[in-house]
Design an enzyme around this catalytic site. Structure first.
Site, mmCIF file in Angstrom:
data_model
loop_
_atom_site.group_PDB
_atom_site.id
_atom_site.type_symbol
_atom_site.label_atom_id
_atom_site.label_comp_id
_atom_site.label_asym_id
_atom_site.label_seq_id
_atom_site.Cartn_x
_atom_site.Cartn_y
_atom_site.Cartn_z
ATOM 1 N N SER A 178 0.816 -1.212 0.000
ATOM 2 C CA SER A 178 0.000 0.000 0.000
ATOM 3 C C SER A 178 0.847 1.258 0.000
ATOM 4 O O SER A 178 0.331 2.341 -0.217
ATOM 5 C CB SER A 178 -0.980 0.015 1.173
ATOM 6 O OG SER A 178 -0.438 -0.589 2.305
ATOM 7 N N ASN A 187 -4.824 7.089 -1.314
ATOM 8 C CA ASN A 187 -4.172 7.645 -0.128
ATOM 9 C C ASN A 187 -3.561 9.024 -0.377
ATOM 10 O O ASN A 187 -3.463 9.831 0.545
ATOM 11 C CB ASN A 187 -3.144 6.665 0.446
ATOM 12 C CG ASN A 187 -3.847 5.492 1.126
ATOM 13 O OD1 ASN A 187 -4.959 5.643 1.643
ATOM 14 N ND2 ASN A 187 -3.235 4.321 1.085
ATOM 15 N N HIS A 209 -3.424 -3.167 -5.710
ATOM 16 C CA HIS A 209 -3.673 -2.755 -4.327
ATOM 17 C C HIS A 209 -5.142 -2.972 -3.969
ATOM 18 O O HIS A 209 -6.005 -2.180 -4.353
ATOM 19 C CB HIS A 209 -3.272 -1.280 -4.171
ATOM 20 C CG HIS A 209 -3.443 -0.750 -2.783
ATOM 21 N ND1 HIS A 209 -3.808 0.540 -2.510
ATOM 22 C CD2 HIS A 209 -3.311 -1.356 -1.574
ATOM 23 C CE1 HIS A 209 -3.886 0.720 -1.203
ATOM 24 N NE2 HIS A 209 -3.591 -0.422 -0.616
ATOM 25 N N GLU A 253 -6.574 -0.743 -6.923
ATOM 26 C CA GLU A 253 -5.711 0.134 -7.712
ATOM 27 C C GLU A 253 -4.717 -0.747 -8.481
ATOM 28 O O GLU A 253 -4.058 -1.599 -7.876
ATOM 29 C CB GLU A 253 -4.944 1.099 -6.797
ATOM 30 C CG GLU A 253 -5.852 2.130 -6.134
ATOM 31 C CD GLU A 253 -5.097 3.093 -5.204
ATOM 32 O OE1 GLU A 253 -5.306 4.300 -5.327
ATOM 33 O OE2 GLU A 253 -4.324 2.620 -4.357
#
Ligand code: NAD
Length: 653
Positions: free
Chosen positions: A128, A200, A149, A161
């Site tokens: 991640s 993120n 991900h 992702e």
């Protein structure tokens, strides 16, 4: 797969290996087996593999209990092999997904070893936060290495992702993308290996800027959380989210990226108050009430400060060709439960306003974090300031693009999909507006029938989006128009229900003419538990459709009923198995789309109106409509087809 025959395509993927049976590894393994692939799960010790397998068994059992499995759990389990030996686990695999602990040296060792045992396999990592490029450089074939991900927990979270390392080939990324789709998940491309990838990166400022605002003494923690949740519709406040994920997690990521950390975060780290896991963080979970902010707090909070920074992050990703606005919006909706994507929201807010906010913060503080992205400046300079200007991150032409629904029109059928699976397709104000628009916009020469369904596999629509209505005074709340619009739409409508159908969603289904549901579906009016009553026609439709006692049972008790009972009560037309669902819907739809449009329209109207009129008035309406129909070409066609023993072709004339 034959060695050396080029890049693996998704059709060639038969056997997958997952490395790691921990939190993510076992979940990813389960998802892959559920999709019908053979999968091997490997960990370094037998107990760890067995633990992971036990978690999969438990989860499958739960899915079966809720009616979400199309085959017995044993059938899914039979596709899973367990291994401890690395070579045995990976030889012959077409795709390998690594989900080992988040340490670069460990991941590089694993990938170097994989290189020895595999020829053509695609090597994916679930990291991640680590660099895909650096992991890939441990192999001789970085073109075959990619990031996939998954979000936690993989079984529930729809987003994956798909991340390019510097050397990843398009073929490898495309195969991973297609593979993720074959799992029934939604992939987004992250085209460059940037820290935090898409979700993120954009989510970072949510907590960070909130931290600065409180550190500067402008607001209290509760005020900021309340404002973001009740005014802006986020599923959690930034501080509440920090407590949930662990304050130290975000702290280390930011420190490693060389970013400044707000003083309030430093204080929490020093005090070792890291969030829920330590019993205390921004809120107190042991002796206190946890995240106890309330509606009405934080009315004056400058929420644009937080949103402008997230939008700026999105603009950087777009300007640097890391991701498209669509990918970013999908990512934040599915990966972080945002009520709408940041790019869509930015277009509504006005990009000029966002830019101004960043510029003034930048000027005041001189801090780099407010420096506007080049792409944002360019958009504003070229006049693309958002929806009102006709273009922003997105284009807004005559064809309206919907954010919360999807529509398709094919062979006379307008299909409307409620498309917020991350919120169980909850009916927000925006969604209600878009449904009304789609119906108003429908060309009645083309549309012969309409179906409504929910995206994802869990819900038709789990109710009105309470957070979306927050901050809006009750008398302004306009949910009903959508239900009225659906009920009065001059073509037959059918609700295809698979999963939860509750509250405002149930009302939407009841506003349709027909309803077909899978056996595992659930119906109910939970409003009473919130101290409310249904507000989209639910009480009135229920009391007209059901015997008094049943209608009141539904509304007063707020309990759910299953599809079979709903069918027995006459609330839905059929309760059918998952496997028969599409076929039976298709039978209904084909009658509706090939039926005589004028007669169907008249029948719908006189039945709806007549229901609320006295019998004589109803009969009069019927005979008027009957008389009108006699003069139509459809009747001529219908009678001719009958005598010629062929299917009629109604044209609505
Ligand atoms: P975890 O600690 O729960 O599981 C990791 C497992 O990998 C452990 O069981 C460990 O024994 C095993 N392992 C160690 N070396 C191995 C090897 N050489 N081969 C196979 N297995 C090995 O960790 P996790 O939460 O499942 O995270 C795994 C990866 O997924 C990490 O890269 C993490 O950053 C990423 N990730 C985690 C989350 C999350 O919320 N937990 C979300 C997305 C991504």
């Amino acid at each position: 797969m034959v060695a050396g025959s080029g890049t693996m395509t998704v059709e060639e993927i038969e056997r997958v290996t997952v490395l790691g049976a921990g939190n993510m590894g076992h979940g990813i393994t389960e998802v892959i087996a559920l999709a019908g692939y053979d999968v091997t799960m490997r960990d370094i010790k037998r107990e760890l593999v067995d633990d992971g397998y036990g978690s999969i068994e438990w989860s499958l059992e739960k899915l079966a209990e809720k009616g979400h499995l199309e085959e017995p759990p044993e059938a899914v389990l039979s596709r899973i092999d367990l291994e401890v030996d690395l070579e045995a686990a990976v030889v012959g695999a077409d795709l390998i997904i690594e989900a080992a602990p988040e340490r670069m040296a460990l991941k590089r060792d694993i990938f170097a070893e994989l290189d020895e045992y595999t020829d053509d396999a695609i090597l994916a990592t679930n990291t991640s936060s680590l660099s895909i490029t650096e992991i890939a450089s441990a192999t001789a074939h970085p073109e075959r290495v990619c990031g996939t991900h998954f979000f936690n927990p993989p079984v529930k979270m729809d987003l994956v992702e798909v991340i390019y390392g510097a050397g990843t080939s398009d073929e490898t990324a495309e195969t991973c993308h297609a593979f993720v789709e074959s799992l029934g998940k939604t992939p987004i491309y992250v085209r460059k290996d940037v820290n935090g990838f898409v979700v993120n990166s954009v989510l970072g400022p949510f907590g960070d800027e909130a931290g600065w605002m409180v550190s500067e003494g402008l607001y209290e923690i509760r005020e900021v959380d309340a404002a973001m949740v009740f005014q802006r519709g986020y599923p959690m406040g930034p501080f509440e989210l920090g407590d949930l994920t662990g304050i130290d997690v975000g702290y280390h990521v930011r420190k490693e990226a060389g970013k400044e950390v707000p003083p309030i975060v430093e204080e929490k780290i020093e005090a070792e108050e890291l969030g829920r896991k330590t019993g205390k963080g921004y809120y107190d979970y042991e002796s206190g009430e946890g995240a106890d902010y309330e509606r009405g707090q934080g009315e004056s909070v400058d929420t644009l400060r937080i949103e402008a920074r997230m939008i700026n992050e999105a603009a950087k990703l777009i300007g640097n060709d890391v991701a498209t606005p669509e990918a970013i919006d999908t990512g934040l909706r599915l990966g972080a439960g945002f009520p709408e994507g940041p790019c869509r929201r930015a277009d509504d807010l006005g990009l000029d306003r966002v830019l101004e906010k960043l510029e003034s913060l930048h000027e005041e503080s001189g801090a780099q974090r407010y420096e506007p992205a080049d792409h944002l400046r360019e958009l504003v300079e070229s006049g693309r300031t958002g929806k009102a200007a006709g273009a922003g991150f997105y284009e807004y032409g005559d064809e309206r693009e919907y954010a919360t629904i999807e529509t398709t029109l094919e062979e006379g059928l307008l299909e409307i999909t409620l498309d917020r699976p991350e919120r169980l397709n909850a009916l927000s104000q925006e969604m209600a507006g878009e449904i009304v628009h789609a119906l108003d916009d429908a060309d009645l020469d083309e549309v012969r029938a309409v179906t409504f369904e929910g995206a994802g596999d869990r819900a038709f629509c789990a109710g009105a989006d309470i957070t979306g209505f927050a901050g809006i005074e009750p008398h302004e709340k306009e949910v009903t128009p959508v239900h009225k619009h659906v009920a009065e739409f001059p073509r037959p409508t059918l609700a295809k229900i698979d999963g939860y159908c509750l509250g405002g969603g149930f009302e939407l289904a009841l506003a349709c003419d027909l309803r077909i549901a899978t056996e595992g579906s659930n119906f109910g009016f939970p409003e009473i538990d919130l101290g409310l009553i249904p507000g989209g026609g639910g009480t009135q439709r229920a009391i007209r459709m059901l015997p008094d006692a049943r209608a009141k049972e539904l509304i007063f008790r707020g309990d759910h009923i299953g599809a079979e009972r709903a069918a027995e009560w006459g609330l839905i037309n059929r309760a059918v198995s998952e496997s028969d669902f599409e076929e039976i819907v298709e039978e209904f739809v084909s009658d509706l789309t090939s039926g005589p449009p004028i007669a169907l329209r008249k029948a719908k109207r006189v039945m709806n109106r007549g229901r609320d009129a006295d019998f004589e008035t109803g009969l009069e309406m019927e005979s008027q409509a009957f008389g009108l129909l006699l003069g139509t070409e459809d009747v001529a066609e219908g009678t001719a087809a009958f005598s010629e023993d062929r299917e009629p072709e109604f044209r609505g004339e």
